[in-house]
Motif scaffolding. Structure first.
Motif, mmCIF file in Angstrom:
data_model
loop_
_atom_site.group_PDB
_atom_site.id
_atom_site.type_symbol
_atom_site.label_atom_id
_atom_site.label_comp_id
_atom_site.label_asym_id
_atom_site.label_seq_id
_atom_site.Cartn_x
_atom_site.Cartn_y
_atom_site.Cartn_z
ATOM 1 N N TYR A 69 0.835 -1.200 0.000
ATOM 2 C CA TYR A 69 0.000 0.000 0.000
ATOM 3 C C TYR A 69 0.874 1.256 0.000
ATOM 4 O O TYR A 69 0.620 2.199 -0.767
ATOM 5 N N GLU A 105 2.360 1.651 -3.454
ATOM 6 C CA GLU A 105 1.341 2.037 -4.426
ATOM 7 C C GLU A 105 0.933 3.501 -4.275
ATOM 8 O O GLU A 105 0.755 4.209 -5.261
ATOM 9 N N LYS A 106 0.799 3.957 -3.056
ATOM 10 C CA LYS A 106 0.323 5.322 -2.786
ATOM 11 C C LYS A 106 1.459 6.317 -2.554
ATOM 12 O O LYS A 106 1.208 7.471 -2.234
ATOM 13 N N ASN A 107 2.690 5.839 -2.690
ATOM 14 C CA ASN A 107 3.869 6.681 -2.491
ATOM 15 C C ASN A 107 3.874 7.330 -1.090
ATOM 16 O O ASN A 107 4.095 8.528 -0.935
ATOM 17 N N ILE A 108 3.631 6.483 -0.082
ATOM 18 C CA ILE A 108 3.617 6.918 1.308
ATOM 19 C C ILE A 108 4.932 6.466 1.951
ATOM 20 O O ILE A 108 5.349 5.321 1.777
#
Length: 165
Positions: free
Chosen positions: A30, A33-36
């Protein structure tokens, strides 16, 4: 039919640790994917006065290893509580799993009657079976469920099936 202390502890803790491993895999995917920044998830909390995700993993690990140590009157391995990455948390889980794997059913025979003093200052003493049923397992699953809730709160795609294993 009675449940052995082994079945009430080792497989139960292993199952919860497996859920925690699944959470890490999904949280890491995640974050990518979300560039966190993964550190945001590792340090996320549900409330300011609650432990962060890393703390939930540490306490779940501690609860499992200390429960078995108390039941068998042995020493549990000591971990630093300094995990700051997904890989650090995976390593801690692996060390906890290795420790749990060292216990046989025979090592836990008769421990349901062993007198266990609850940690902290309460001075409460319980027979081993009651200690596991009313303290260790609820505490362990509290931290597993709280890790779940932290990651869900952060948007990670984990669900009930991940919790149940």
């Amino acid at each position: 039919m009675s449940i052995s202390m082994y079945r009430l502890t080792v497989p139960m803790f292993q199952r919860g640790l497996n859920s925690l491993k699944t959470y890490l895999d999904k949280a890491e995917a995640y974050a990518k994917e979300k560039n966190i920044d993964p550190a945001i998830l590792v340090t996320a909390r549900l409330a300011p006065d609650m432990l962060p995700l890393s703390g939930q993993y540490q306490r779940a690990s501690d609860t499992a290893k200390f429960a078995l140590a108390r039941l068998t009157a042995t020493d549990a391995p000591k971990f630093e509580d300094n995990e700051a990455t997904f890989d650090d948390l995976r390593e801690r889980l692996a060390k906890t799993e290795a420790y749990l794997a060292g216990f046989s059913a025979q090592a836990l025979e008769g421990t349901e009657a062993r007198q266990i003093t609850l940690p902290g200052k309460s001075g409460i003493v319980l027979p081993g079976g009651e200690y596991i049923a009313t303290f260790a397992l609820p505490n362990f699953y509290f931290h597993v469920a709280t890790a779940h809730a932290i990651l869900r709160n952060q948007g990670a795609p984990i669900g009930k099936r991940d919790y149940l294993g």
